[in-house]
Design a protein around this motif. Structure first.
Motif, mmCIF file in Angstrom:
data_model
loop_
_atom_site.group_PDB
_atom_site.id
_atom_site.type_symbol
_atom_site.label_atom_id
_atom_site.label_comp_id
_atom_site.label_asym_id
_atom_site.label_seq_id
_atom_site.Cartn_x
_atom_site.Cartn_y
_atom_site.Cartn_z
ATOM 1 N N THR A 1 -1.729 20.070 -0.212
ATOM 2 C CA THR A 1 -0.557 19.530 -0.905
ATOM 3 C C THR A 1 0.185 20.663 -1.613
ATOM 4 O O THR A 1 -0.387 21.710 -1.899
ATOM 5 N N ARG B 1 -1.828 12.856 5.934
ATOM 6 C CA ARG B 1 -2.754 11.762 5.714
ATOM 7 C C ARG B 1 -3.025 11.585 4.216
ATOM 8 O O ARG B 1 -2.738 12.451 3.397
ATOM 9 N N ASN B 2 -3.614 10.435 3.887
ATOM 10 C CA ASN B 2 -3.936 10.058 2.516
ATOM 11 C C ASN B 2 -4.858 11.099 1.880
ATOM 12 O O ASN B 2 -5.912 11.443 2.431
ATOM 13 N N VAL B 3 -4.494 11.601 0.692
ATOM 14 C CA VAL B 3 -5.296 12.630 0.025
ATOM 15 C C VAL B 3 -6.664 12.100 -0.388
ATOM 16 O O VAL B 3 -7.608 12.886 -0.575
ATOM 17 N N LYS B 4 -6.792 10.763 -0.533
ATOM 18 C CA LYS B 4 -8.067 10.189 -0.948
ATOM 19 C C LYS B 4 -9.036 10.007 0.217
ATOM 20 O O LYS B 4 -10.213 9.744 -0.001
ATOM 21 N N ARG B 5 -8.539 10.140 1.445
ATOM 22 C CA ARG B 5 -9.385 9.883 2.607
ATOM 23 C C ARG B 5 -9.626 11.123 3.461
ATOM 24 O O ARG B 5 -10.527 11.121 4.280
ATOM 25 N N HIS B 6 -8.823 12.148 3.298
ATOM 26 C CA HIS B 6 -8.910 13.315 4.173
ATOM 27 C C HIS B 6 -8.807 14.611 3.365
ATOM 28 O O HIS B 6 -8.259 14.629 2.259
ATOM 29 N N SER C 1 -11.760 12.952 11.289
ATOM 30 C CA SER C 1 -12.344 12.035 10.318
ATOM 31 C C SER C 1 -12.392 10.625 10.891
ATOM 32 O O SER C 1 -11.486 10.210 11.601
ATOM 33 N N HIS D 1 0.841 -1.197 0.000
ATOM 34 C CA HIS D 1 0.000 0.000 0.000
ATOM 35 C C HIS D 1 0.877 1.248 0.000
ATOM 36 O O HIS D 1 1.792 1.381 0.801
ATOM 37 N N ALA E 1 0.492 5.609 -0.535
ATOM 38 C CA ALA E 1 -0.479 6.703 -0.599
ATOM 39 C C ALA E 1 0.220 8.032 -0.806
ATOM 40 O O ALA E 1 1.296 8.282 -0.247
#
Length: 586
Positions: A458, A449-454, A582, A435, A437
């Motif tokens: 950037t 944190r992961n840009v796809k989840r939070h 989150s 994995h 991210a």
């Protein structure tokens, strides 16, 4: 010193009357439970019933000296008995001296292999058997064992190594079912199921204490044995086709070495290794579960020595491979066993039975022993685990389902080998695609944190990444290509920062890939940086010239890296309001 050489004697100094009472009561209960069970498992292994008694004496004494569990009860178990029958049945005919000699040799080889693992402190190798594989193997073996015992309950001749072969053989002989045998076998099976699930609550409601009620319920198999022996004797059922155990030799187990034929040992070695590993995993899991209830500790390497000594003892005293049994260990624990002396007392009880009581079992129906096995093994079957594993992990489900299918369709040895092989393949597949991210800064914090989840911030000129796996030969090339493709896809990119917080190791192959990635990024005008590199990993990197050639830097934290490379964006993100927490995973 004694504690290290003989861990089983560590309890001697603190032994008292309370421990003696608990051990004595546990020994009585386990002995009562073990007498019919050990004979039944011997028949399952294709051996005479007295072999089960022999395998329940010396192995208990050996484990008491070298094992580390205070409550594990060692002896014949269903799965190992089935594996023994499968291994030895390919080399000799059931009932021949060669068959019995091969079973003795199998126990000795298994014991020597376990001792070697223990001396080399290789207990961790058992982790090659994942829980889904073990669960699938035990479930399929339980179904296979139950099917194999139907011939005794029906009173017919049938055979086969797979479920299909067994069912076809049973179907071909269904017209020859013996009525009295079926009545005894079915009646004993129903009675034992009722005892297992309903007798204890009934006794408690009748006014008995929970502990006494539980002890009486555990004696259910003995009641079935006594009643069916009386039925056969009083009704002369042997004359009506009811198969009985027959004469069982009186006396203690003989002391003799098994056959030392090198060719026989070579043929038995693969099966001995599988039996050793499966038995060790089952024993350690049971021992650790029981030890945790008393805040005790189990030493896996000592368990290897204890189980190895137990199998060597079985091999030279007329037994066959043994391991720690789940059901009898739980009974031993619940009955109050405090030390390995409970096992010694159990061995003494079995010894007295072999010396004085074996004539009483002459007319014991084989159907009763078969019922004992069926009830015991069906409690191990957990088909619901398939659904739970499917929901949680499709890959683990594949390993479990394949193990079940191959055990039922091709036999126990092929099933466990398939499960282990598939588990290793799936592990390598997962490890080769770790994995990874793209991460950004959580506003108002120094966390990423992961840009796809939070909702994160950037930098347009920085590719900020986190890889959640150690870097080694299986995933190094994939990581190199993936990072390079992501970097060159954005012409505005100037920096790649790889967070190594989850990286515990970088092997030589991965180091070479990082060096190549550094060169490829440099050619594309992109600098390569690392952050949060752990001390042991940094120590290894310093022993190479990678750090000297690194186009970027190694930062203490990921925040430090972003703050140095794009201070304006990082400062704005740090000053921003922090979003609500989150519920998403990291």
């Amino acid at each position: 010193m004694i504690g290290r050489l003989l861990p089983g004697l560590a309890w001697v100094r603190r032994y008292d009357r309370t421990a003696l009472q608990g051990d004595a009561l546990a020994a009585v209960i386990v002995t009562i439970m073990l007498i019919p069970q050990s004979m039944a498992y011997a028949l399952l292994a294709g051996l005479p019933p007295e072999v089960g008694l022999y395998a329940s004496m010396a192995p208990l004494l050996a484990y008491a000296l070298f094992g580390s569990s205070s409550t594990l009860a060692v002896g014949p178990v269903a799965v190992v008995s089935l594996m023994t029958a499968a291994a030895v049945g390919d080399l000799a005919a059931v009932g021949t001296p060669e068959y019995r000699g091969a079973a003795l040799a199998l126990a000795l080889i298994s014991g020597l292999f376990l001792v070697i693992l223990g001396v080399a402190r290789l207990g961790f190798l058992a982790s090659l058997l994942s829980h889904p594989v073990i669960s699938g193997f035990i479930t399929a073996s339980g179904l296979l064992i139950a099917a194999s015992q139907l011939k005794h309950i029906l009173g017919i001749e049938a055979g086969g190594h797979t479920l299909l072969e067994l069912l076809q053989s049973l179907g071909a002989q269904i017209d020859a079912v013996n009525g009295p045998t079926l009545a005894i076998g079915a009646g004993a099976t129903l009675f034992l199921f009722w005892v297992r699930g309903s007798l204890k609550p009934l006794l408690v409601r009748a006014g008995l204490g929970p502990r006494l009620a539980d002890s009486l319920a555990k004696a259910g198999p003995v009641a079935a044995v006594i009643v069916t022996i009386l039925l056969v004797d009083q009704l002369a059922l042997q004359a009506h086709g009811v198969a009985v155990v027959g004469a069982i030799p009186q006396g203690l187990p003989p002391l003799a070495l098994p056959p030392l034929d090198p060719e026989l040992w070579r043929q038995l070695l693969p099966a001995a290794v599988l039996i050793s590993v499966v038995g060790f995993v089952e024993s350690v899991s049971v021992a650790q579960t029981l030890a945790a209830k008393r805040r005790e500790r189990i030493q896996p390497n000592n368990e290897l020595l204890g189980l190895g000594a137990a199998n060597i003892a079985a091999g030279v005293t007329g037994g066959y491979p043994v391991t720690g049994g789940f059901a009898r260990s739980v009974v031993n624990f619940d009955a109050g066993a405090r030390t390995p002396l409970a096992g010694v007392m159990t061995a003494a009880g079995i010894g007295l039975t072999a010396l004085l009581l074996t004539p009483l079992f002459h007319q014991l129906p084989k159907a009763t022993l078969a019922a004992t096995i069926v009830v015991a093994v069906l409690s191990l079957v957990d088909l619901g685990a398939l659904k739970r594993t499917w929901v949680y992990s499709k890959a683990d489900f594949a390993a479990m389902a394949a193990t079940i299918a191959v055990v039922l369709g091709a036999g126990v040895e092929a099933g466990i080998v398939t499960g282990v092989a598939l588990s290793l393949v799936l592990f390598l597949v997962r490890a080769s695609r770790p994995h990874m991210a793209v991460v950004g800064q959580v506003p108002g914090t120094h966390h990423f944190r992961n840009v796809k989840r939070h909702a994160v911030v950037t930098s347009p000129q920085i590719l900020s990444l986190r890889v959640d796996e150690s870097l080694y030969f299986a995933n190094a090339r994939w990581l190199e290509d993936r990072l390079y493709d992501m970097a060159v896809a954005d012409p505005a990119l100037r920096h790649v920062v790889l967070s190594c917080a989850a990286v515990n190791d970088i092997d030589a192959s991965a180091l070479e890939s990082l060096e190549m990635l550094n060169e490829r990024l440099e050619a594309a005008g992109v600098r390569f940086h690392l952050s949060e590199v752990k001390g042991p990993v940094m120590d290894r990197l310093k022993r190479s010239d990678f750090l000297a050639k690194l186009t970027g830097q190694v930062f203490l934290s990921h925040y430090d890296a972003l703050a140095a490379l794009d201070p304006e964006t990082t400062q704005k993100a740090s000053a921003g309001s922090r979003p609500e927490r989150s519920a998403a995973t990291l």
